[in-house]
Design a protein around this motif. Structure first.
Motif, PDB file in Angstrom:
ATOM      1  N   LEU A  12      -0.121 119.441  -0.393  1.00  0.00           N
ATOM      2  CA  LEU A  12      -0.466 120.550   0.497  1.00  0.00           C
ATOM      3  C   LEU A  12      -1.114 121.680  -0.306  1.00  0.00           C
ATOM      4  CD1 LEU A  12      -0.399 121.581   3.384  1.00  0.00           C
ATOM      5  CD2 LEU A  12       1.899 122.488   2.967  1.00  0.00           C
ATOM      6  N   GLY A  13      -0.600 121.918  -1.503  1.00  0.00           N
ATOM      7  CA  GLY A  13      -1.182 122.950  -2.373  1.00  0.00           C
ATOM      8  C   GLY A  13      -2.628 122.638  -2.721  1.00  0.00           C
ATOM      9  N   ARG A  14      -2.907 121.357  -3.026  1.00  0.00           N
ATOM     10  CA  ARG A  14      -4.277 120.967  -3.371  1.00  0.00           C
ATOM     11  C   ARG A  14      -5.216 121.160  -2.183  1.00  0.00           C
ATOM     12  NH1 ARG A  14      -2.024 116.474  -6.369  1.00  0.00           N
ATOM     13  NH2 ARG A  14      -2.379 115.010  -4.658  1.00  0.00           N
ATOM     14  N   ILE A  15      -4.734 120.773  -0.995  1.00  0.00           N
ATOM     15  CA  ILE A  15      -5.582 120.862   0.208  1.00  0.00           C
ATOM     16  C   ILE A  15      -5.882 122.323   0.544  1.00  0.00           C
ATOM     17  CG2 ILE A  15      -5.612 120.394   2.689  1.00  0.00           C
ATOM     18  CD1 ILE A  15      -3.989 117.853   2.105  1.00  0.00           C
ATOM     19  N   LEU A  16      -4.864 123.170   0.468  1.00  0.00           N
ATOM     20  CA  LEU A  16      -5.087 124.593   0.746  1.00  0.00           C
ATOM     21  C   LEU A  16      -5.964 125.222  -0.343  1.00  0.00           C
ATOM     22  CD1 LEU A  16      -1.542 125.618   2.032  1.00  0.00           C
ATOM     23  CD2 LEU A  16      -3.654 125.551   3.365  1.00  0.00           C
ATOM     24  N   GLY A  17      -5.783 124.740  -1.582  1.00  0.00           N
ATOM     25  CA  GLY A  17      -6.628 125.222  -2.676  1.00  0.00           C
ATOM     26  C   GLY A  17      -8.091 124.890  -2.421  1.00  0.00           C
ATOM     27  N   ALA A  18      -8.345 123.688  -1.882  1.00  0.00           N
ATOM     28  CA  ALA A  18      -9.731 123.293  -1.559  1.00  0.00           C
ATOM     29  C   ALA A  18     -10.292 124.200  -0.469  1.00  0.00           C
ATOM     30  CB  ALA A  18      -9.757 121.832  -1.113  1.00  0.00           C
ATOM     31  N   ALA A  19      -9.478 124.514   0.534  1.00  0.00           N
ATOM     32  CA  ALA A  19      -9.935 125.409   1.612  1.00  0.00           C
ATOM     33  C   ALA A  19     -10.315 126.765   1.022  1.00  0.00           C
ATOM     34  CB  ALA A  19      -8.832 125.569   2.656  1.00  0.00           C
ATOM     35  N   HIS A  20      -9.491 127.230   0.125  1.00  0.00           N
ATOM     36  CA  HIS A  20      -9.674 128.566  -0.455  1.00  0.00           C
ATOM     37  C   HIS A  20     -10.876 128.630  -1.409  1.00  0.00           C
ATOM     38  CE1 HIS A  20      -8.513 132.548  -1.641  1.00  0.00           C
ATOM     39  NE2 HIS A  20      -8.383 132.202  -2.904  1.00  0.00           N
ATOM     40  N   LYS A  21     -11.408 127.473  -1.804  1.00  0.00           N
ATOM     41  CA  LYS A  21     -12.604 127.428  -2.658  1.00  0.00           C
ATOM     42  C   LYS A  21     -13.886 127.557  -1.841  1.00  0.00           C
ATOM     43  CE  LYS A  21     -11.103 126.722  -6.831  1.00  0.00           C
ATOM     44  NZ  LYS A  21     -11.403 127.663  -7.880  1.00  0.00           N
ATOM     45  N   ALA A  22     -13.773 127.701  -0.546  1.00  0.00           N
ATOM     46  CA  ALA A  22     -14.964 127.709   0.320  1.00  0.00           C
ATOM     47  C   ALA A  22     -15.850 128.914   0.028  1.00  0.00           C
ATOM     48  CB  ALA A  22     -14.521 127.742   1.783  1.00  0.00           C
ATOM     49  N   PRO A  23     -17.139 128.769   0.338  1.00  0.00           N
ATOM     50  CA  PRO A  23     -18.011 129.937   0.245  1.00  0.00           C
ATOM     51  C   PRO A  23     -17.669 130.932   1.357  1.00  0.00           C
ATOM     52  CG  PRO A  23     -19.164 128.098   1.273  1.00  0.00           C
ATOM     53  CD  PRO A  23     -17.810 127.576   0.863  1.00  0.00           C
ATOM     54  N   SER A  24     -17.967 132.198   1.141  1.00  0.00           N
ATOM     55  CA  SER A  24     -17.760 133.183   2.214  1.00  0.00           C
ATOM     56  C   SER A  24     -18.785 134.296   2.054  1.00  0.00           C
ATOM     57  CB  SER A  24     -16.349 133.756   2.167  1.00  0.00           C
ATOM     58  OG  SER A  24     -16.113 134.434   0.944  1.00  0.00           O
ATOM     59  N   VAL A  25     -19.162 134.855   3.177  1.00  0.00           N
ATOM     60  CA  VAL A  25     -20.198 135.901   3.172  1.00  0.00           C
ATOM     61  C   VAL A  25     -19.704 137.094   2.330  1.00  0.00           C
ATOM     62  CG1 VAL A  25     -19.382 136.984   5.335  1.00  0.00           C
ATOM     63  CG2 VAL A  25     -21.790 137.176   4.662  1.00  0.00           C
ATOM     64  N   GLY A  26     -20.545 137.511   1.384  1.00  0.00           N
ATOM     65  CA  GLY A  26     -20.192 138.644   0.523  1.00  0.00           C
ATOM     66  C   GLY A  26     -18.882 138.450  -0.228  1.00  0.00           C
ATOM     67  N   LEU A  27     -18.472 137.207  -0.413  1.00  0.00           N
ATOM     68  CA  LEU A  27     -17.174 136.863  -1.030  1.00  0.00           C
ATOM     69  C   LEU A  27     -16.012 137.552  -0.305  1.00  0.00           C
ATOM     70  CD1 LEU A  27     -16.065 135.055  -3.242  1.00  0.00           C
ATOM     71  CD2 LEU A  27     -16.336 136.891  -4.867  1.00  0.00           C
ATOM     72  N   MET A  28     -16.145 137.537   1.018  1.00  0.00           N
ATOM     73  CA  MET A  28     -15.179 138.251   1.870  1.00  0.00           C
ATOM     74  C   MET A  28     -13.838 137.522   1.983  1.00  0.00           C
ATOM     75  SD  MET A  28     -16.096 139.076   5.802  1.00  0.00           S
ATOM     76  CE  MET A  28     -15.034 140.001   6.882  1.00  0.00           C
ATOM     77  N   GLN A  29     -13.876 136.194   1.893  1.00  0.00           N
ATOM     78  CA  GLN A  29     -12.669 135.365   2.041  1.00  0.00           C
ATOM     79  C   GLN A  29     -11.843 135.792   3.274  1.00  0.00           C
ATOM     80  OE1 GLN A  29     -11.295 136.008  -2.122  1.00  0.00           O
ATOM     81  NE2 GLN A  29     -11.636 133.817  -2.361  1.00  0.00           N
ATOM     82  N   PRO A  30     -12.455 135.718   4.453  1.00  0.00           N
ATOM     83  CA  PRO A  30     -11.782 136.265   5.634  1.00  0.00           C
ATOM     84  C   PRO A  30     -10.729 135.336   6.241  1.00  0.00           C
ATOM     85  CG  PRO A  30     -13.911 135.412   6.265  1.00  0.00           C
ATOM     86  CD  PRO A  30     -13.795 135.190   4.779  1.00  0.00           C
ATOM     87  N   TRP A  31     -10.402 134.249   5.548  1.00  0.00           N
ATOM     88  CA  TRP A  31      -9.439 133.288   6.100  1.00  0.00           C
ATOM     89  C   TRP A  31      -8.010 133.670   5.750  1.00  0.00           C
ATOM     90  CZ3 TRP A  31     -13.609 131.498   3.000  1.00  0.00           C
ATOM     91  CH2 TRP A  31     -13.360 131.508   1.616  1.00  0.00           C
ATOM     92  N   ARG A  32      -7.110 133.355   6.660  1.00  0.00           N
ATOM     93  CA  ARG A  32      -5.667 133.397   6.378  1.00  0.00           C
ATOM     94  C   ARG A  32      -5.101 132.090   6.933  1.00  0.00           C
ATOM     95  NH1 ARG A  32      -7.825 136.969   4.287  1.00  0.00           N
ATOM     96  NH2 ARG A  32      -7.295 139.195   4.237  1.00  0.00           N
ATOM     97  N   PHE A  33      -4.126 131.528   6.241  1.00  0.00           N
ATOM     98  CA  PHE A  33      -3.522 130.262   6.680  1.00  0.00           C
ATOM     99  C   PHE A  33      -2.052 130.522   6.972  1.00  0.00           C
ATOM    100  CE2 PHE A  33      -6.752 129.400   3.409  1.00  0.00           C
ATOM    101  CZ  PHE A  33      -7.678 128.704   4.168  1.00  0.00           C
ATOM    102  N   VAL A  34      -1.634 130.239   8.183  1.00  0.00           N
ATOM    103  CA  VAL A  34      -0.219 130.395   8.525  1.00  0.00           C
ATOM    104  C   VAL A  34       0.391 129.004   8.609  1.00  0.00           C
ATOM    105  CG1 VAL A  34       1.459 131.282  10.198  1.00  0.00           C
ATOM    106  CG2 VAL A  34      -0.733 132.464   9.881  1.00  0.00           C
ATOM    107  N   ARG A  35       1.337 128.734   7.726  1.00  0.00           N
ATOM    108  CA  ARG A  35       2.035 127.449   7.793  1.00  0.00           C
ATOM    109  C   ARG A  35       3.201 127.622   8.772  1.00  0.00           C
ATOM    110  NH1 ARG A  35       6.401 125.505   4.508  1.00  0.00           N
ATOM    111  NH2 ARG A  35       6.701 123.345   5.148  1.00  0.00           N
ATOM    112  N   VAL A  36       3.201 126.803   9.816  1.00  0.00           N
ATOM    113  CA  VAL A  36       4.241 126.937  10.836  1.00  0.00           C
ATOM    114  C   VAL A  36       5.395 126.026  10.432  1.00  0.00           C
ATOM    115  CG1 VAL A  36       4.765 126.716  13.299  1.00  0.00           C
ATOM    116  CG2 VAL A  36       2.482 127.444  12.571  1.00  0.00           C
ATOM    117  N   ALA A  37       6.456 126.640   9.913  1.00  0.00           N
ATOM    118  CA  ALA A  37       7.606 125.854   9.447  1.00  0.00           C
ATOM    119  C   ALA A  37       8.697 125.806  10.516  1.00  0.00           C
ATOM    120  CB  ALA A  37       8.158 126.469   8.159  1.00  0.00           C
TER     121      ALA A  37
END
Ligand code: FMN
Length: 233
Positions: free
Chosen positions: A54-79
Motif C-alpha cells: 500500500l505504501g508503494r502504491i500511494l508513493g506512486a500516486a504521490h509522484k504524479a505531476p501537478s500544476v505548479g507543483l501544487m500537489q493538490p491531492w489528499r488520500f483518505v484511507r477508510v479504516a
C-alpha cells in the motif's frame, strides 16, 4: 515499522543511472501494465494488502505531476467499518438516482455492478484539497488544472496497483457534499474518487462495460485529429 509509517513511506529513490534509459523488456512491461489495467468491481472479500505494498502504491500516486507543483491531492484511507458502510449507502443512493436519470436504460444499468466497496481490501477516498492559491499554470483554468493534477495521481495509483497485481475500481457515483460531511473535510475540499483496491480472482479481459454490452470503446483513429478539429491525419 508501524502501519502509519509504512503507508507514508515512499519507495527508496532509484539511482540516477537507473532512471536514464529503459531496456526493451522494461518498456514492454510498462505497455503491458497499461494494457492490462482494468476498472474492477469484483474483489476477493476479506483479503488484505500488506502495508509495504500500500505504501508503494500511494508513493506512486504521490509522484504524479501537478500544476505548479501544487500537489493538490489528499488520500483518505477508510479504516472504519462504519464509515465504509456509510460510504456504500451514499453510493447506493446515487446509483438509484443515476438509474432514474438514465430513463429507458435504467433496468439495463441496474444489472451492472458499479462498485466493490464492501468487498475490497482497502477503500481510499481521493480528495481535491482546498485551493492554496497557486497561480503558476493555473491563471486561466484554475479548477481544471487542479483537477487534472489529482487525476494524474489517480492514474499513477491505478497503474501501480495493476503492477502489484491488485485490482482498482474508481467509483464516482456519490454526492460530493455528503461525502465531504461524512469524512469531516474542511470547506473547499472536494472528494473526487472513491477507490476500491484489493486482490481480485481475475482481471476482466476487456472493459466491463464492453463485456456487458453497455458501450463499445472507440479506436484511437476515431479520436485523432490533425491541425484542426475537422481534419484527420
Ligand atoms: C473519472 C472516472 C469515473 C468512473 N466512475 C465509475 C463508477 O462510478 N462506477 C464504475 O463502475 N466505473 C467507473 N469508472 C470506470 C469506467 O467505467 C472504466 O474506466 C471504463 O469503462 C473503461 O474500462 P477500463 O477502465 O477497464 O478500461 C470511472 C472511470 C473514471 C476515469
Amino acid at each position: 515499522m508501524k502501519r502509519d509509517e509504512a503507508i507514508g513511506a515512499l519507495v527508496s529513490p532509484p539511482e540516477l543511472s537507473e532512471l536514464s534509459e529503459f531496456s526493451e523488456d522494461e518498456r514492454r512491461t510498462l505497455y503491458r501494465i497499461i494494457e492490462a489495467r482494468r476498472d474492477m468491481r469484483h474483489f476477493i472479500a476479506g483479503a488484505q494488502i500488506a502495508d509495504e505494498v500500500l505504501g508503494r502504491i500511494l508513493g506512486a500516486a504521490h509522484k504524479a505531476p501537478s500544476v505548479g507543483l501544487m500537489q493538490p491531492w489528499r488520500f483518505v484511507r477508510v479504516a472504519s467499518a462504519a464509515r465504509r458502510e456509510a460510504i456504500a449507502d451514499l453510493v447506493s443512493a446515487e446509483r438509484d438516482a443515476t438509474a432514474e436519470a438514465l430513463g429507458p436504460r435504467a433496468g439495463e444499468f441496474l444489472k451492472l455492478k458499479v462498485e466493490g466497496i464492501r468487498e475490497c481490501a482497502e477503500l481510499l477516498v481521493v480528495v481535491l484539497a482546498p485551493d492554496d492559491g497557486t497561480v503558476f499554470g493555473r491563471r486561466t483554468m484554475p479548477e481544471e488544472m487542479a483537477l487534472c493534477s489529482v487525476a494524474c495521481a489517480i492514474q499513477n495509483l491505478w497503474l501501480a496497483a495493476r503492477a502489484e497485481n491488485l485490482g482498482l475500481g474508481w467509483v464516482s457515483m456519490f454526492d460530493p457534499a455528503a461525502l465531504a460531511r461524512l469524512l469531516e473535510m474542511p470547506t473547499g475540499a472536494k472528494p473526487l474518487a472513491i477507490l476500491c483496491l484489493g486482490p481480485v480472482a481475475a482481471f476482466y479481459p476487456r472493459p466491463m462495460l464492453e463485456e456487458e454490452g453497455w458501450r463499445q470503446a472507440r479506436p484511437l483513429a476515431d479520436l485523432l485529429l490533425q491541425d484542426s478539429w475537422g481534419q484527420r491525419p
